[in-house]
Design a protein around this motif. Sequence first.
Motif, PDB file in Angstrom:
ATOM      1  N   ALA A  83      22.745  89.561  67.281  1.00  0.00           N
ATOM      2  CA  ALA A  83      23.994  89.022  66.369  1.00  0.00           C
ATOM      3  C   ALA A  83      25.517  89.723  67.034  1.00  0.00           C
ATOM      4  O   ALA A  83      26.139  89.562  67.712  1.00  0.00           O
ATOM      5  N   MET A  84      24.867  91.639  67.207  1.00  0.00           N
ATOM      6  CA  MET A  84      25.526  92.159  68.604  1.00  0.00           C
ATOM      7  C   MET A  84      25.733  91.414  69.558  1.00  0.00           C
ATOM      8  O   MET A  84      27.075  91.836  70.018  1.00  0.00           O
ATOM      9  N   VAL A  85      24.404  91.372  70.673  1.00  0.00           N
ATOM     10  CA  VAL A  85      24.057  90.851  71.590  1.00  0.00           C
ATOM     11  C   VAL A  85      25.338  89.074  71.603  1.00  0.00           C
ATOM     12  O   VAL A  85      26.046  89.159  72.207  1.00  0.00           O
ATOM     13  N   ASN A  86      24.513  88.778  70.805  1.00  0.00           N
ATOM     14  CA  ASN A  86      25.277  87.214  70.247  1.00  0.00           C
ATOM     15  C   ASN A  86      27.369  87.070  70.333  1.00  0.00           C
ATOM     16  O   ASN A  86      28.646  86.694  71.023  1.00  0.00           O
ATOM     17  N   LEU A  87      27.739  88.433  69.906  1.00  0.00           N
ATOM     18  CA  LEU A  87      29.269  88.690  69.968  1.00  0.00           C
ATOM     19  C   LEU A  87      29.971  89.001  71.062  1.00  0.00           C
ATOM     20  O   LEU A  87      31.027  89.076  71.731  1.00  0.00           O
ATOM     21  N   SER A  88      28.576  89.894  71.784  1.00  0.00           N
ATOM     22  CA  SER A  88      29.620  90.616  72.692  1.00  0.00           C
ATOM     23  C   SER A  88      29.489  89.251  73.888  1.00  0.00           C
ATOM     24  O   SER A  88      30.654  89.136  74.501  1.00  0.00           O
ATOM     25  N   LEU A  89      28.515  88.594  74.256  1.00  0.00           N
ATOM     26  CA  LEU A  89      28.508  87.368  74.458  1.00  0.00           C
ATOM     27  C   LEU A  89      29.797  86.877  74.738  1.00  0.00           C
ATOM     28  O   LEU A  89      30.057  86.201  75.502  1.00  0.00           O
TER      29      LEU A  89
END
Length: 336
Positions: A83-89
Amino acid sequence: MGSYPDTVNLLEHLRSKSQIDCDSLDIQQLGPFVDCTSNQADSYLELLVPQRKAILERSAALGWQLRSEYPGVKYEQLAVEIAMVNLSLTITPLITGAIHVMSNPTLTSTSEIVDNAQRIASLCRQLAPNFDMSRLCIKVVATWEGLQACKRLTALGINTLATTLFTMEQAILAGEVGCIYIAPFVHELKAFFDATYDDGGPNLNLCLEAQNYYKERKCVTRVKAAGLLDAGEAKQLAGVNSMTVAPELLRTLSKTEEPKIDVTDSSIFERDTKATEQTIEVHSFMNDEKKYREAFARSYGGKGAWKTQEAIGIFCEYQIKAEALLRESNVTSTEH
């Protein structure tokens, strides 16, 4: 008739002096920005926003699908990382620099932190195969173990930022292990979660002292000031390598015009930097854990170590909340 002094917009002025980054995962902000920084609190709060429901559900489902690829990792932890990576992307098209994804603050050993950071990098490659991995920076808590992890990650070609940093001891070691950034906290983290809390005022000089230290020694590490509460603090930090600014303060800065001479004179980086006094004995901590721990424990009368642990504790609290949120989302989705 008297003439009005030349005025400047504070946000524009800061951009002319320092790299300005967004300290938020909210894509509706006042760009342009270079980097975007985030942490467990940002991620948890963003996942509660209705517009992020799709990312929440997709991350929960993918965590369940990928769990066999990462044996020994709790489902909830993996799902939060996704989720954190998805949000940052989602932010990458809006910035020119890097996304800063924070490693799990509940992990305390060097090996655990290294594994966690490598997993985040792996997930980033899986989720965005065409993403330039030089634009990923892993935020690591500035403990002895965390900074030793940064040393290993640097050797592996993974960029790191030392966060929850309150002392020059941490800054010196972060420079030695090859962090590309440090994030000195101007205020205690608790001040952002408790409006009634008084942390005794900002520590701005740490940013100046660390930046001068790196410049004199030609370190690759740069200072990214974090934890600013008001426009006055931002003005004083004009000239720092970079600063990451929260949305509310960005809006204030964008709407504020002040006399140019007053704004320029406010910066601590415009003054005689040679007059800045070293507050600790300067030496290498790289291979001397005992000396580092002793010096860090004494720093600011022990307050530096206490502030660091307090900040880590707050981030741990939001890591746990985020894990619970992803776990509940997965249960809800499987029920249907």
